[in-house]
Motif scaffolding. Structure first.
Motif, mmCIF file in Angstrom:
data_model
loop_
_atom_site.group_PDB
_atom_site.id
_atom_site.type_symbol
_atom_site.label_atom_id
_atom_site.label_comp_id
_atom_site.label_asym_id
_atom_site.label_seq_id
_atom_site.Cartn_x
_atom_site.Cartn_y
_atom_site.Cartn_z
ATOM 1 N N VAL A 135 44.246 106.312 -35.776
ATOM 2 C CA VAL A 135 44.482 106.697 -34.444
ATOM 3 C C VAL A 135 46.047 106.082 -33.983
ATOM 4 O O VAL A 135 46.854 107.040 -33.329
ATOM 5 N N VAL A 136 45.898 104.694 -34.281
ATOM 6 C CA VAL A 136 47.167 104.419 -33.607
ATOM 7 C C VAL A 136 48.352 104.656 -34.515
ATOM 8 O O VAL A 136 49.468 104.927 -33.739
ATOM 9 N N ARG A 137 48.281 104.769 -35.622
ATOM 10 C CA ARG A 137 49.288 105.047 -36.677
ATOM 11 C C ARG A 137 49.877 106.501 -36.244
ATOM 12 O O ARG A 137 50.814 106.914 -36.085
ATOM 13 N N CYS A 138 48.860 107.398 -35.865
ATOM 14 C CA CYS A 138 49.408 108.771 -35.515
ATOM 15 C C CYS A 138 49.922 108.713 -34.242
ATOM 16 O O CYS A 138 50.894 109.619 -34.145
ATOM 17 N N ALA A 139 49.572 107.983 -33.315
ATOM 18 C CA ALA A 139 50.158 107.680 -31.769
ATOM 19 C C ALA A 139 51.651 107.133 -32.022
ATOM 20 O O ALA A 139 52.450 107.927 -31.035
ATOM 21 N N ARG A 140 51.793 106.593 -32.962
ATOM 22 C CA ARG A 140 53.157 105.844 -33.090
ATOM 23 C C ARG A 140 54.020 106.957 -33.621
ATOM 24 O O ARG A 140 55.347 106.887 -33.286
ATOM 25 N N GLU A 141 53.812 107.916 -34.016
ATOM 26 C CA GLU A 141 54.741 109.060 -34.538
ATOM 27 C C GLU A 141 55.331 109.992 -33.002
ATOM 28 O O GLU A 141 56.024 110.793 -33.527
ATOM 29 N N GLY A 142 54.668 109.733 -32.094
ATOM 30 C CA GLY A 142 55.061 110.419 -30.773
ATOM 31 C C GLY A 142 54.068 111.300 -30.366
ATOM 32 O O GLY A 142 53.312 112.095 -30.925
ATOM 33 N N LEU A 143 54.180 111.197 -29.013
ATOM 34 C CA LEU A 143 52.876 112.051 -28.378
ATOM 35 C C LEU A 143 53.679 112.938 -27.291
ATOM 36 O O LEU A 143 52.892 113.436 -26.286
ATOM 37 N N THR A 144 54.900 112.907 -27.107
ATOM 38 C CA THR A 144 55.747 113.592 -26.250
ATOM 39 C C THR A 144 56.657 114.862 -26.914
ATOM 40 O O THR A 144 56.612 114.848 -27.982
ATOM 41 N N GLY A 145 57.135 115.770 -26.220
ATOM 42 C CA GLY A 145 57.842 116.682 -26.855
ATOM 43 C C GLY A 145 57.077 117.793 -27.412
ATOM 44 O O GLY A 145 55.890 118.085 -26.951
ATOM 45 N N SER A 146 57.684 118.896 -28.157
ATOM 46 C CA SER A 146 57.035 120.172 -28.547
ATOM 47 C C SER A 146 55.634 119.595 -29.425
ATOM 48 O O SER A 146 54.707 120.604 -29.480
ATOM 49 N N ARG A 152 47.804 114.983 -29.773
ATOM 50 C CA ARG A 152 46.963 114.454 -28.714
ATOM 51 C C ARG A 152 45.561 114.889 -29.275
ATOM 52 O O ARG A 152 44.416 114.409 -29.576
ATOM 53 N N ARG A 153 45.457 116.447 -29.880
ATOM 54 C CA ARG A 153 44.338 116.882 -30.551
ATOM 55 C C ARG A 153 43.954 116.120 -31.733
ATOM 56 O O ARG A 153 42.777 115.816 -32.155
ATOM 57 N N GLU A 154 44.962 115.844 -32.703
ATOM 58 C CA GLU A 154 44.817 115.077 -33.937
ATOM 59 C C GLU A 154 43.971 113.846 -33.580
ATOM 60 O O GLU A 154 43.250 113.251 -34.149
ATOM 61 N N LEU A 155 44.657 113.018 -32.544
ATOM 62 C CA LEU A 155 44.021 111.893 -32.261
ATOM 63 C C LEU A 155 42.553 111.927 -31.868
ATOM 64 O O LEU A 155 41.677 111.110 -32.309
ATOM 65 N N GLU A 156 42.152 112.905 -30.984
ATOM 66 C CA GLU A 156 40.926 113.017 -30.314
ATOM 67 C C GLU A 156 39.991 113.441 -31.570
ATOM 68 O O GLU A 156 38.893 112.955 -31.486
ATOM 69 N N ALA A 157 40.224 114.079 -32.706
ATOM 70 C CA ALA A 157 39.518 114.527 -33.851
ATOM 71 C C ALA A 157 39.458 113.318 -34.565
ATOM 72 O O ALA A 157 38.338 113.227 -35.186
ATOM 73 N N LEU A 158 40.364 112.382 -34.662
ATOM 74 C CA LEU A 158 40.067 111.200 -35.418
ATOM 75 C C LEU A 158 39.254 110.142 -34.830
ATOM 76 O O LEU A 158 38.635 109.210 -35.430
#
Length: 255
Positions: A135-146, A152-158
């Motif tokens: 989850v942390v590694r996914c968030a590091r890729e960025g949660l703003t923009g297009s 964010r959906r991927e984070l919640e699924a993980l």
């Protein structure tokens, strides 16, 4: 029992914390990444032996009930400074400190700053190196923009059902900033800071978790490390009975 607001963030925004119980001892809680203190520690706080203890459950900036200023760093050092200011707002002098996961890293930084006021330190599955979950590694890729909404959906699924229930409360800035802080090299290392803390220290690990135990090899022998049976990363939720027994035995509160 009441929710307090400490206006310690930019623009007069507030960190919120639950403050309840009256007694000579104070126990402060710091939650993990994408979490909130109340749902993670409520069951433990209901222990009868904690009734005469003042309990302060803090939601870090950008998480849980706290405000989400855009002009804020959201790094571990920022969080530690913020908690120190919350304790000033609450009028706390001597205290015990319990940090879970990312909150364990923040707790170490805070303990190093306020060493003279710390009585005992408990770290539950603490992040001791520049690591983090998927989850942390996914968030590091960025949660703003297009692409931010989809990520964010991927984070919640993980995260799964329970974690996602608090994860979705967190701001994108908080999740991204904290994720970047996981990967920030520190000098001295968190393990070095932990070794330098003179207060009694306890590390609780879930016997069934995927915790990276390599950094534990750098800890001094007087840092007590205990595995909790039938528990993963969320030790206090997976085996609340043994978690409470181990924690209360270490704290040794006298009625």
């Amino acid at each position: 029992m009441s929710i307090q607001a400490a206006p310690v963030l930019p623009g007069g925004k507030s960190v919120r914390y639950l403050d309840f119980g009256v007694g000579p001892q104070t126990l402060v809680f710091i939650h993990g990444y994408g979490a909130s203190s109340i749902p993670y520690f409520a069951e433990f706080c209901a222990q009868p032996s904690l009734h005469p203890v003042r309990k302060i459950l803090i939601d870090l900036p950008g998480f849980g009930l706290s405000d989400r200023p855009e002009s804020y760093g959201y790094g571990f050092e920022d969080f530690a400074q913020c908690v120190a200011e919350v304790l000033e707002h609450a009028g706390v002098e001597q205290f015990d400190l319990l940090g879970h996961s990312m909150g364990g890293a923040v707790a170490i930084l805070l303990a190093a700053r306020l060493a003279g006021r710390l009585r005992k330190l408990i770290l539950v599955e603490p992040n001791l190196d520049a690591t983090g979950s998927e989850v942390v590694r996914c968030a590091r890729e960025g949660l703003t923009g297009s692409e931010g909404v989809q990520r964010r959906r991927e984070l919640e699924a993980l995260a799964g059902e329970f974690w996602s229930s608090t994860l979705r409360l967190a701001s994108a800035e908080a999740l991204q900033g904290a994720a970047a802080s996981f990967a920030t090299p520190r000098n001295p290392k968190l393990t070095d800071l932990l070794n330098g803390i003179t207060a009694p220290r306890l590390v609780l690990l879930g016997e069934e978790s995927e915790f990276d135990r390599l950094p534990l090899q750098r800890l001094q022998a007087d840092v007590r490390i205990i595995d909790v049976a039938r528990a993963g990363h969320n030790v206090m939720l997976d085996n609340p009975g043994e978690f409470a027994d181990r924690t209360l035995s270490f704290l040794s509160y006298v009625p």
